[in-house]
Design an enzyme around this catalytic site. Sequence first.
Site, short mmCIF file in Angstrom:
data_model
loop_
_atom_site.label_atom_id
_atom_site.label_comp_id
_atom_site.label_asym_id
_atom_site.label_seq_id
_atom_site.Cartn_x
_atom_site.Cartn_y
_atom_site.Cartn_z
N ASP A 81 0.76 -1.36 -0.06
CA ASP A 81 0.08 -0.10 -0.10
C ASP A 81 0.90 1.28 -0.04
O ASP A 81 1.90 1.17 0.68
CB ASP A 81 -0.70 0.01 1.24
CG ASP A 81 -2.00 1.05 1.32
OD1 ASP A 81 -2.43 1.30 0.07
OD2 ASP A 81 -2.31 1.42 2.28
N HIS A 180 -7.63 9.80 4.97
CA HIS A 180 -6.88 8.86 5.97
C HIS A 180 -7.08 9.36 7.38
O HIS A 180 -7.37 10.33 7.81
CB HIS A 180 -5.53 8.63 5.50
CG HIS A 180 -5.46 8.12 4.36
ND1 HIS A 180 -4.75 8.82 3.29
CD2 HIS A 180 -5.62 6.83 3.77
CE1 HIS A 180 -4.53 8.01 2.18
NE2 HIS A 180 -4.97 6.87 2.60
N HIS A 208 -9.86 4.92 -0.28
CA HIS A 208 -8.87 5.10 0.64
C HIS A 208 -9.50 5.76 1.79
O HIS A 208 -10.49 6.54 1.63
CB HIS A 208 -7.40 5.63 0.39
CG HIS A 208 -6.71 4.82 -0.23
ND1 HIS A 208 -5.38 4.49 0.06
CD2 HIS A 208 -6.87 4.17 -1.66
CE1 HIS A 208 -4.73 3.79 -1.06
NE2 HIS A 208 -5.71 3.70 -2.08
N GLY A 209 -9.38 5.61 3.14
CA GLY A 209 -9.78 6.34 4.11
C GLY A 209 -11.26 5.76 4.47
O GLY A 209 -12.13 6.57 4.55
N ASN A 230 -9.92 0.46 1.64
CA ASN A 230 -8.82 0.53 2.32
C ASN A 230 -9.27 0.97 3.80
O ASN A 230 -9.87 2.07 4.02
CB ASN A 230 -7.71 1.39 1.92
CG ASN A 230 -6.91 0.69 0.82
OD1 ASN A 230 -7.62 -0.07 0.34
ND2 ASN A 230 -5.66 1.42 0.57
ZN LIG Z 1 -4.32 5.13 1.45
#
Ligand SMILES: [Zn+2]
Length: 279
Positions: A81, A180, A208-209, A230
């Site tokens: 990642d 995030h 993401h987050g 994620n």
């Molecule tokens: Zn990320």
Amino acid sequence: MLIAMKSLLQKAEEGKYAIGGFNCPTLENVCAIIEAAESLNKPVILSFPQVHEQTVPLTVIGPILLQAAKAASVPVCVHLDHGSTIEYIEKALKIGFNSVMYDGSRLPFAQNLANTKKVVELARSYGADVEAELGGISGDEAGIAAGGDTSSKLTDPQEALQFIRETGIDSLAASIGTAHGFYTEAPKIDFARIQEIHDRSGIPLVMHGGSGVSDEDYAESIRLGIRKINYYSYMAKAGVDGVKQLLDQKDVKYFHELAIAARAAMAADVREAIMQFNP
Ligand SMILES: [Zn+2]
């Protein structure tokens, strides 16, 4: 069993669900994630973010992730990642990671595109798949940078199409309103942007987050083309809460008791997340 990211995401595309990408900076994370996925009989992604090199070296935890994936009764992909350098990405590929993310999102567009192309070429020579980021998703995986700052630079759909076409990446980490870390206010997800990028590019999109997004927002994002989510912060906090609870209950003398408590609490949290992403 170890499965290629491409085939995991292909199935998710067909079934219109998302697969959780869970970070593994400790052995407890690895065991909790596999335990949760096996208990639900669902596929899962074990991820290691480069920022956690300071927690445990890739050369130590990497082979453990691969072994855990191979021994699992469910399909598992092992993914790097937010790789920020080609050298680090190659280190992961050499260990056997079958998926890598290159994050050049802080670079100018042309530089990000050129570097991502190089990573795709390198990953292909190892038979691995590539995720790349365009736009900017604030914060990072270790909770160091400003978590919950949602002032990210959203991904431009037109740029995304060019980026995907010219680099040949397999999935795109798109900046669609998440960030995030822990949110200080509820994220405002740009659903139209997800739909436009997904429908026009035809490739799986990565959120993401993913910690702290509402159930409704997960469902709508998945309906429109998010295929990998994620998720780390809430799992990590669940581990802390599990440890605190045990310390409140008894006078713990052995560290492994804390590790077991953390693992159980994180497995329960990951189970919830998987059920949400892939009912
Ligand atoms: Zn990320």
